[in-house]
Design a protein around this motif. Structure first.
Motif, short mmCIF file in Angstrom:
data_model
loop_
_atom_site.label_atom_id
_atom_site.label_comp_id
_atom_site.label_asym_id
_atom_site.label_seq_id
_atom_site.Cartn_x
_atom_site.Cartn_y
_atom_site.Cartn_z
N PHE A 1 0.82 -1.22 0.00
CA PHE A 1 0.00 0.00 0.00
C PHE A 1 0.86 1.27 0.00
O PHE A 1 0.36 2.34 -0.34
CB PHE A 1 -0.97 0.01 1.19
N MET A 2 2.14 1.14 0.34
CA MET A 2 3.04 2.30 0.34
C MET A 2 3.50 2.66 -1.08
O MET A 2 3.97 3.77 -1.33
CB MET A 2 4.25 2.03 1.22
N GLY A 3 3.38 1.68 -2.00
CA GLY A 3 3.79 1.92 -3.37
C GLY A 3 5.29 2.14 -3.50
O GLY A 3 6.09 1.64 -2.71
N VAL A 4 5.69 2.91 -4.52
CA VAL A 4 7.10 3.29 -4.69
C VAL A 4 7.41 4.38 -3.67
O VAL A 4 6.65 5.35 -3.54
CB VAL A 4 7.35 3.82 -6.12
N VAL A 5 8.51 4.23 -2.94
CA VAL A 5 8.85 5.23 -1.92
C VAL A 5 10.22 5.84 -2.23
O VAL A 5 11.10 5.18 -2.78
CB VAL A 5 8.85 4.63 -0.50
N GLU A 6 10.37 7.10 -1.89
CA GLU A 6 11.62 7.83 -2.14
C GLU A 6 12.10 8.53 -0.87
O GLU A 6 11.28 8.92 -0.02
CB GLU A 6 11.41 8.89 -3.23
N PHE A 7 13.41 8.69 -0.77
CA PHE A 7 14.01 9.38 0.36
C PHE A 7 15.03 10.40 -0.16
O PHE A 7 15.94 10.04 -0.91
CB PHE A 7 14.71 8.39 1.30
N ILE A 8 14.84 11.65 0.22
CA ILE A 8 15.81 12.70 -0.12
C ILE A 8 16.92 12.67 0.92
O ILE A 8 16.66 12.79 2.12
CB ILE A 8 15.13 14.08 -0.15
N ILE A 9 18.14 12.49 0.47
CA ILE A 9 19.28 12.38 1.38
C ILE A 9 19.89 13.77 1.60
O ILE A 9 20.32 14.41 0.65
CB ILE A 9 20.36 11.43 0.83
N PRO A 10 19.92 14.26 2.85
CA PRO A 10 20.53 15.56 3.12
C PRO A 10 21.99 15.57 2.68
O PRO A 10 22.74 14.64 2.97
CB PRO A 10 20.41 15.70 4.64
N THR A 11 22.39 16.60 1.97
CA THR A 11 23.76 16.65 1.44
C THR A 11 24.80 16.63 2.54
O THR A 11 25.86 16.02 2.38
CB THR A 11 23.93 17.92 0.57
N GLU A 12 24.51 17.24 3.68
CA GLU A 12 25.49 17.25 4.76
C GLU A 12 25.78 15.84 5.29
O GLU A 12 26.87 15.58 5.82
CB GLU A 12 25.02 18.15 5.90
N VAL A 13 24.83 14.93 5.11
CA VAL A 13 25.02 13.56 5.58
C VAL A 13 26.07 12.82 4.75
O VAL A 13 26.84 12.01 5.26
CB VAL A 13 23.67 12.79 5.55
N ILE A 14 26.12 13.12 3.44
CA ILE A 14 27.02 12.39 2.53
C ILE A 14 28.19 13.25 2.03
O ILE A 14 28.96 12.81 1.18
CB ILE A 14 26.23 11.87 1.31
N GLN A 15 28.33 14.46 2.59
CA GLN A 15 29.34 15.39 2.09
C GLN A 15 30.75 14.78 2.09
O GLN A 15 31.51 14.95 1.13
CB GLN A 15 29.33 16.67 2.92
N ASP A 16 31.12 14.09 3.14
CA ASP A 16 32.48 13.53 3.25
C ASP A 16 32.73 12.41 2.26
O ASP A 16 33.88 12.08 1.97
CB ASP A 16 32.72 13.02 4.67
N GLN A 17 31.68 11.80 1.73
CA GLN A 17 31.84 10.70 0.80
C GLN A 17 31.82 11.14 -0.66
O GLN A 17 32.28 10.42 -1.55
CB GLN A 17 30.72 9.66 1.00
N LEU A 18 31.31 12.33 -0.95
CA LEU A 18 31.16 12.80 -2.32
C LEU A 18 32.51 13.07 -2.99
O LEU A 18 33.45 13.55 -2.36
CB LEU A 18 30.32 14.07 -2.37
N VAL A 19 32.58 12.79 -4.30
CA VAL A 19 33.75 13.15 -5.09
C VAL A 19 33.83 14.67 -5.20
O VAL A 19 34.91 15.27 -5.11
CB VAL A 19 33.68 12.52 -6.50
N SER A 20 32.69 15.31 -5.43
CA SER A 20 32.62 16.77 -5.50
C SER A 20 31.16 17.19 -5.33
O SER A 20 30.27 16.33 -5.21
CB SER A 20 33.14 17.29 -6.85
#
Length: 288
Positions: free
Chosen positions: A264-283
């Motif tokens: 009943f939830m269907g397709v679900v999406e999550f917006i990831i806060p940029t500050e959470v992944i900042q240290d892992q990003l290439v740029s």
């Protein structure tokens, strides 16, 4: 339901060539030193020609783009459409096509993939329809198409959906995100320095799931640590998990129906806060 989750996981575990990840990461690093190129984005006019097939009671529609003379444009059109409309058997399958990429190899690769996927889907539907008829009849339906999630000066994110109806329905999504400036296809691993992003994003999604369930009793996810014990709870995303980058430059992680929650939830999406992944990003070229 368990079989559906197994099929989804098998699809997600398809490996992306390391060569492609390397190309994208190099482009990300080099982009810091480049001046942005001007790219005009617009909408091409599609002219639809319908050809009816008597034997299959289906309609195949072809679309051709009329390119405006004011400038070159990267666009998405409906190239072909398969239709079946017979009492309790219904199919509507739209095949997208990317036009006007300078990288013709990428354009050809994407369009061949879209056409091959949907031709296979159509033939499988016809086969299943005949089998259902032979067994006494029933209801069978499929709705497959696409939508543009993001379209800005740099990125074009395309979502392709597939809704199957046999008794109950199942919904799956696939995404492609194109860097229009560098003319490359972006995949999830290419955005990050190493594989640490899998655990970081997964933990954030678990936190979002729990927060949503706490705030709204009608929301439900298969996640441990809240309420009763969950069978086969969500643990972590796949390395090539469904994703796109929205118009605000945020990473969006997507899960198919039944993948991490009840139907009943269907397709679900999550917006990831940029500050959470900042240290892992290439740029921060794509993720803001």
């Amino acid at each position: 339901m368990n079989r559906m989750k197994q099929l989804i996981k098998e699809y997600q575990n398809i490996e992306i060539p390391e060569e492609l990840q390397t190309v994208v990461k190099q482009a990300l690093r080099q982009e810091k030193k480049r001046k942005p190129k001007k790219i005009i984005i617009g909408i091409a006019v599609a002219v639809i020609l319908f050809i009816t097939s008597v034997n299959t009671s289906s309609t195949i529609a072809y679309a051709f783009s009329d390119i405006p003379v004011l400038g070159k444009m990267v666009n998405l059109i409906t190239f072909r459409e398969y239709r079946v409309n017979e009492d309790t058997y219904n199919a509507n399958i739209k095949v997208p096509a990317v036009t006007n990429l300078d990288n013709k190899d990428l354009e050809k690769s994407l369009n061949e993939k879209y056409l091959k996927e949907n031709e296979k889907l159509y033939q499988e539907f016809l086969k299943e329809m005949e089998e259902v008829k032979k067994s006494g009849g029933g209801h069978l339906g499929i709705d497959s198409g696409y939508e543009i999630k993001t379209d800005n000066k740099q990125l074009l994110s395309i979502a392709r959906y597939n809704v199957n109806t046999v008794g109950s329905s199942s919904t799956t999504m696939k995404f492609d995100t194109i860097d229009k400036k560098n003319q490359i296809l972006i995949n999830l691993p290419s955005l990050f320095e190493d594989e640490d992003y899998v655990d970081v994003i997964s933990e954030n999604i678990k936190e979002q799931m729990k927060a949503q369930m706490k705030a709204n009793p009608e929301v439900s996810y298969w996640v441990s640590g809240i309420g009763e014990e969950i069978f086969d709870p969500f643990e972590k995303i796949a390395k090539e998990q469904n994703f796109y980058i929205n118009n605000q430059g945020k990473l969006v992680i997507s899960f198919d129906k039944y993948e991490v929650s009840p139907g009943f939830m269907g397709v679900v999406e999550f917006i990831i806060p940029t500050e959470v992944i900042q240290d892992q990003l290439v740029s921060n070229e794509y993720i803001k």
